[in-house]
Write a protein that holds these residues in place. Structure first.
Motif: not given
Length: 253
Positions: A31-36
């Protein structure tokens, strides 16, 4: 000139502190962290990884994922800062969570920009910049997002964070350290949990201080422990009734 970790420094972080430089072969659980920070994408990810924890609800999954995410974000960054005097870039836009399908589920963290900063004359100002990227520009934003989609109190997420700050600085970071490095580790630890202002964490006050008090002796442990003030809901993932962590506030003492 861009500065980087040496081969030896990188080796330690890759081996012991959950850092990686390669994307996962199977990106299903990466997961690209910013997607959280996107509600729909964060919810989808929590639902996708719930089976790793045998979690019965989004709230429980959020708590248990937050434990892993906090230690991923902090471990290599704190080691680099306090042992090497080098700063990793841990703002959320620079991070990928990389994970394969394995049990136990142990994801790693990958930095897009792998250059590092070093302190000049003002190490305290430099340290604040590193901590602000870790906390205000990463963890605080993720905790806000998880709290919104799962209704988990942020106090639980910050105590989960504090537990790993304590563990890293009291147990891990000092292994094999020189006298000078041990002094720097202790100074950084004291600052993070006692003196750093709330702005470093994206909060009105330091959210770790209340969870970093003295340890106490309890019957369930041969060694003194810090009793938690909030429950992390781990017991919901156990087949045994009331299978609490030994420091859980739900235990009647």
């Amino acid at each position: 000139m861009s500065l980087t970790l040496s081969a030896e420094e990188s080796s330690v972080l890759l081996r012991d502190y959950r850092l990686t430089i390669e994307p996962a072969v199977d990106a299903t659980y990466s997961l690209y962290a910013k997607n959280l920070l996107d509600n729909a994408q964060a919810l989808d990810y929590l639902q996708k990884i719930a089976h790793f924890f045998q979690s019965p609800s989004i709230l429980v999954t959020a708590s248990l994922f937050a434990k892993r995410y906090s230690v991923l974000t902090m471990a290599s960054a704190f080691y680099a800062m306090s042992r090497y005097d080098k700063g990793l870039h841990c703002r959320i836009e620079n991070l990928w969570v990389e994970a394969e399908y394995t049990k136990p589920w142990l994801p790693t963290i990958r930095l897009i920009d792998r250059t590092v900063s070093i302190p000049t004359k003002d190490r305290e100002k430099w340290r604040d910049e590193i901590l602000r990227e870790i906390f205000a520009n990463n963890l605080a934003k993720v905790w806000q997002s998880l709290a919104k989609i799962s209704k988990i109190p942020k106090a639980i997420l910050w105590e989960n964070t504090a537990i790993y700050v304590n563990w890293l600085y009291e147990t891990k970071l000092g292994e094999g350290a020189s006298v000078q490095e041990k002094a720097r580790i202790q100074e950084d630890y004291h600052y993070i949990v006692n003196l750093a202002p709330g702005s470093i964490f994206g909060e009105r006050k330091n959210p770790l201080t209340d969870y970093c008090g003295p340890k106490v002796t309890i019957m369930e442990s041969e060694q003194p422990v810090r009793l938690r003030k909030t429950c992390c809901f781990y017991y919901h993932t156990s087949d045994e009734a009331n299978d609490y962590c030994i420091s859980c506030p739900k235990i009647k003492r």
